[in-house]
Design a protein around this motif. Structure first.
Motif, PDB file in Angstrom:
ATOM      1  N   LEU A 148      44.232 -52.032   7.422  1.00  0.00           N
ATOM      2  CA  LEU A 148      42.876 -51.640   6.588  1.00  0.00           C
ATOM      3  C   LEU A 148      42.385 -50.619   6.378  1.00  0.00           C
ATOM      4  O   LEU A 148      42.299 -50.181   7.246  1.00  0.00           O
ATOM      5  N   ALA A 149      42.369 -50.020   5.572  1.00  0.00           N
ATOM      6  CA  ALA A 149      41.745 -48.681   5.152  1.00  0.00           C
ATOM      7  C   ALA A 149      40.993 -48.326   3.088  1.00  0.00           C
ATOM      8  O   ALA A 149      41.326 -48.909   2.632  1.00  0.00           O
ATOM      9  N   ALA A 150      39.820 -47.587   3.684  1.00  0.00           N
ATOM     10  CA  ALA A 150      39.165 -47.717   2.947  1.00  0.00           C
ATOM     11  C   ALA A 150      38.321 -46.720   2.024  1.00  0.00           C
ATOM     12  O   ALA A 150      39.291 -45.217   2.644  1.00  0.00           O
ATOM     13  N   THR A 151      38.033 -46.664   1.029  1.00  0.00           N
ATOM     14  CA  THR A 151      37.048 -44.941   0.790  1.00  0.00           C
ATOM     15  C   THR A 151      35.758 -45.401   1.671  1.00  0.00           C
ATOM     16  O   THR A 151      35.053 -45.886   2.151  1.00  0.00           O
ATOM     17  N   LYS A 152      35.247 -44.048   1.465  1.00  0.00           N
ATOM     18  CA  LYS A 152      34.353 -43.739   2.941  1.00  0.00           C
ATOM     19  C   LYS A 152      32.589 -44.589   2.328  1.00  0.00           C
ATOM     20  O   LYS A 152      31.882 -44.696   3.366  1.00  0.00           O
ATOM     21  N   GLU A 153      32.795 -44.981   1.038  1.00  0.00           N
ATOM     22  CA  GLU A 153      31.532 -45.965   1.057  1.00  0.00           C
ATOM     23  C   GLU A 153      32.044 -47.422   1.293  1.00  0.00           C
ATOM     24  O   GLU A 153      30.756 -47.680   1.427  1.00  0.00           O
ATOM     25  N   HIS A 154      32.705 -47.031   1.709  1.00  0.00           N
ATOM     26  CA  HIS A 154      33.316 -48.706   2.447  1.00  0.00           C
ATOM     27  C   HIS A 154      32.613 -48.858   4.375  1.00  0.00           C
ATOM     28  O   HIS A 154      33.360 -49.989   5.017  1.00  0.00           O
ATOM     29  N   VAL A 155      32.307 -47.520   5.037  1.00  0.00           N
ATOM     30  CA  VAL A 155      33.119 -47.158   6.390  1.00  0.00           C
ATOM     31  C   VAL A 155      32.439 -48.791   7.131  1.00  0.00           C
ATOM     32  O   VAL A 155      32.924 -48.579   7.811  1.00  0.00           O
ATOM     33  N   ARG A 156      30.852 -48.451   6.869  1.00  0.00           N
ATOM     34  CA  ARG A 156      30.170 -49.650   7.235  1.00  0.00           C
ATOM     35  C   ARG A 156      30.601 -50.884   7.223  1.00  0.00           C
ATOM     36  O   ARG A 156      29.399 -51.782   7.413  1.00  0.00           O
ATOM     37  N   ARG A 157      31.573 -51.533   6.322  1.00  0.00           N
ATOM     38  CA  ARG A 157      31.305 -52.595   6.060  1.00  0.00           C
ATOM     39  C   ARG A 157      33.033 -52.906   6.808  1.00  0.00           C
ATOM     40  O   ARG A 157      34.060 -53.886   6.387  1.00  0.00           O
ATOM     41  N   VAL A 158      34.339 -52.044   7.457  1.00  0.00           N
ATOM     42  CA  VAL A 158      35.554 -52.469   7.966  1.00  0.00           C
ATOM     43  C   VAL A 158      35.339 -52.713   8.734  1.00  0.00           C
ATOM     44  O   VAL A 158      34.421 -53.379   9.668  1.00  0.00           O
ATOM     45  N   PRO A 159      36.055 -53.915   9.009  1.00  0.00           N
ATOM     46  CA  PRO A 159      36.095 -55.330  10.029  1.00  0.00           C
ATOM     47  C   PRO A 159      36.595 -54.328  11.539  1.00  0.00           C
ATOM     48  O   PRO A 159      37.240 -53.510  10.602  1.00  0.00           O
ATOM     49  N   GLY A 160      36.092 -54.902  11.748  1.00  0.00           N
ATOM     50  CA  GLY A 160      36.920 -54.482  13.603  1.00  0.00           C
ATOM     51  C   GLY A 160      35.911 -53.932  13.740  1.00  0.00           C
ATOM     52  O   GLY A 160      34.974 -53.146  13.758  1.00  0.00           O
ATOM     53  N   ARG A 161      37.334 -52.413  14.266  1.00  0.00           N
ATOM     54  CA  ARG A 161      36.423 -50.984  15.223  1.00  0.00           C
ATOM     55  C   ARG A 161      37.478 -49.622  14.370  1.00  0.00           C
ATOM     56  O   ARG A 161      38.000 -49.714  13.918  1.00  0.00           O
ATOM     57  N   ILE A 162      36.081 -49.371  14.861  1.00  0.00           N
ATOM     58  CA  ILE A 162      36.910 -47.632  14.365  1.00  0.00           C
ATOM     59  C   ILE A 162      37.072 -46.359  15.313  1.00  0.00           C
ATOM     60  O   ILE A 162      35.842 -46.502  15.922  1.00  0.00           O
ATOM     61  N   ALA A 163      37.783 -46.532  15.865  1.00  0.00           N
ATOM     62  CA  ALA A 163      37.323 -45.329  17.244  1.00  0.00           C
ATOM     63  C   ALA A 163      37.227 -43.235  16.152  1.00  0.00           C
ATOM     64  O   ALA A 163      37.960 -43.402  15.039  1.00  0.00           O
ATOM     65  N   GLY A 164      36.810 -42.893  16.812  1.00  0.00           N
ATOM     66  CA  GLY A 164      36.816 -41.874  16.558  1.00  0.00           C
ATOM     67  C   GLY A 164      36.540 -40.888  17.082  1.00  0.00           C
ATOM     68  O   GLY A 164      37.122 -40.592  18.762  1.00  0.00           O
ATOM     69  N   GLN A 165      36.106 -38.918  17.047  1.00  0.00           N
ATOM     70  CA  GLN A 165      37.072 -38.147  18.256  1.00  0.00           C
ATOM     71  C   GLN A 165      35.684 -37.512  18.066  1.00  0.00           C
ATOM     72  O   GLN A 165      34.766 -36.810  17.545  1.00  0.00           O
ATOM     73  N   THR A 166      35.370 -36.578  19.626  1.00  0.00           N
ATOM     74  CA  THR A 166      34.503 -35.582  19.932  1.00  0.00           C
ATOM     75  C   THR A 166      34.337 -35.122  20.743  1.00  0.00           C
ATOM     76  O   THR A 166      35.903 -34.489  21.668  1.00  0.00           O
ATOM     77  N   LYS A 167      33.878 -34.382  21.680  1.00  0.00           N
ATOM     78  CA  LYS A 167      33.922 -33.930  22.816  1.00  0.00           C
ATOM     79  C   LYS A 167      32.714 -34.150  23.794  1.00  0.00           C
ATOM     80  O   LYS A 167      31.985 -34.710  23.395  1.00  0.00           O
ATOM     81  N   ASP A 168      33.323 -33.997  25.106  1.00  0.00           N
ATOM     82  CA  ASP A 168      31.975 -33.932  25.965  1.00  0.00           C
ATOM     83  C   ASP A 168      31.131 -32.452  26.350  1.00  0.00           C
ATOM     84  O   ASP A 168      31.142 -32.516  25.646  1.00  0.00           O
TER      85      ASP A 168
END
Length: 449
Positions: free
Chosen positions: A282-302
């Motif tokens: 399931l992929a969507a436009t950024k407007e839907h980011v907080r409606r996307v079901p389940g989980r989203i993994a992100g990249q960061t720095k420690d």
């Protein structure tokens, strides 16, 4: 007392437990259970077997299945026989990926989180969308979840779905919609594609989304740009269920105006496995980011500036209040998603294009070859990917029985879901089939019809 993990208790074990409990026999443990509900007879179990005997027995049972190593397969309808590079199984068989459960301690689950992040990235690139979640159960549930997302975004409670969408997708959508009080109306198809005129007449300010397939269930390639224009004119969303492998050569749904893109990742390195498990994306436009079901993994720095991965968004009931959760999706098909990730990474952009091209070329050859067979005619004239429908002069079920006797798994019987398509067969052709295989199929089909 000795510990015997995963092994039956010995006689000595039982005796020690009875002595500890102050009982004389096993039956005393169940003394409080009424006599009328006790089993009180021997179990009808087969004779015990040694390891060698049970291995032979299970192999004999397995041999009753029809293997695609021994027959030709022209059946698709949502599950396809594609070649899977050996690297896929080599990677997903590693012990680090043995569990598909949520990494609740991401700081010690960096490998799993990175795999999810790479999967999301590849799905976004393939679909042309901004954000992807960490996969779904399968294509049909992703399709239904997308409808609920659209209803939430538009604050409307009715969706239009094309009859050219896979029947199982529409069935799961109906189940979800009933529980959420969402109305579902179906759009007719014309020459194997969604009827654009009917769509124009049906889209109103009450419609949350227009839902189509790309390619659709008949293998036809829909004009997404035209459909998006009609939907967006009434501020409705366009939801597209697609075959991910076809996106190796077709213009991405995102580039055509789709708001949400879903599908089943089975064609991407996942075996048929008698119907599953598969993996939904399931992929969507950024407007839907907080409606996307389940989980989203992100990249960061420690804190030391090193690349790291985290669970960025978790819009499900175990992480947030139930009434605010977008879905109840829990453990997902992460191992299957990993298989899709390895497949896409290994094949690369050129490899996906090459496989998609092979599917189109071979399906077109089969279409031409079968149209020359007496008693066989094409049902639709639309452009197709790797599936197409033919009409026979005999019932498809009878034809398939005779084909199987000749070592061929025939196509899908469309009359099962489309009464108006009596004697019509949906045929799938993948890169696994050769020109000679297609010629043999045409010859055998000609003998039967």
């Amino acid at each position: 007392m000795k510990s015997f993990s995963y092994l039956p208790h010995t006689t000595e074990d039982r005796q020690q437990m009875l002595e500890f409990l102050g009982l004389s026999q096993i039956e005393d443990v169940f003394a409080d259970i009424p006599e009328a509900v006790l089993f009180n007879r021997l179990y009808d179990l087969p004779k015990e077997m040694s390891e060698l005997e049970i291995k032979r027995h299970l192999q004999a049972l397995a041999n009753k299945n029809t293997s695609l190593d021994t027959v030709l397969c022209f059946l698709g309808a949502g599950a396809y026989h594609h070649y899977i590079p050996s690297v896929v199984d080599a990677i997903i068989s590693r012990s680090e990926f043995a569990t598909a459960y949520t990494p609740y301690q991401p700081e010690i689950s960096q490998g799993v989180l990175q795999a999810i992040f790479e999967y999301q990235t590849l799905i976004c690139e393939l679909t042309g969308m901004d954000v992807s979640n960490a996969s779904m159960y399968d294509g049909p549930t992703a399709f239904a979840e997308a409808a609920m997302m659209a209803c939430s975004a538009t604050r409307r409670s009715k969706v239009l779905v094309s009859r050219a969408v896979h029947p199982e997708y529409r069935g799961v959508l109906a189940t979800y919609a009933k529980g959420q009080n969402v109305a579902v109306a179906e759009l007719p198809y014309k020459d194997g594609m969604t009827d654009v005129q009917a769509l124009s007449a049906s889209v109103t300010e009450e419609i949350a989304a227009v839902m189509v397939s790309y390619p659709n269930f008949f293998g036809s390639i829909e004009d997404l740009k035209a459909l998006a224009e009609i939907a967006h004119a009434k501020k409705a969303q366009l939801i597209v269920a697609c075959n991910p492998l076809a996106l190796g050569i077709l213009e991405s749904p995102g580039a055509c105006g789709a708001d949400i893109v879903v599908g089943d990742g089975q064609p991407l390195g996942n075996s048929l496995s008698f119907g599953g498990p598969y993996v939904g994306f399931l992929a969507a436009t950024k407007e839907h980011v907080r409606r996307v079901p389940g989980r989203i993994a992100g990249q960061t720095k420690d804190s030391e500036g090193r690349r790291g991965f985290v669970l960025t968004l978790q819009a499900r009931e175990q992480h947030i209040r139930r009434e605010k959760a977008s879905s109840n999706i829990c453990s997902n098909q992460a191992l299957n998603a990993l298989a899709a990730t390895v497949y896409m990474s290994y094949m690369g952009k050129q490899g996906l294009q090459d496989v998609a091209n092979l599917n189109i070329q071979k399906a077109n050859y089969a279409k031409k070859r079968l149209s020359e067979v007496a008693g066989v005619e094409l049902v639709f004239s639309a452009y197709t990917f790797n599936e197409f429908a033919v009409r026979l002069q005999k019932p498809v079920a009878d034809v398939n029985k005779q084909l199987l006797q000749k070592g061929i798994i025939g196509g899908y019987e469309l009359e099962r879901n489309y009464p108006e398509l009596a004697n019509c067969m949906l045929i799938a052709v993948t890169e696994q089939l050769t020109k000679d295989d297609i010629d043999v199929f045409a010859a055998r089909l000609g003998e039967i019809v």
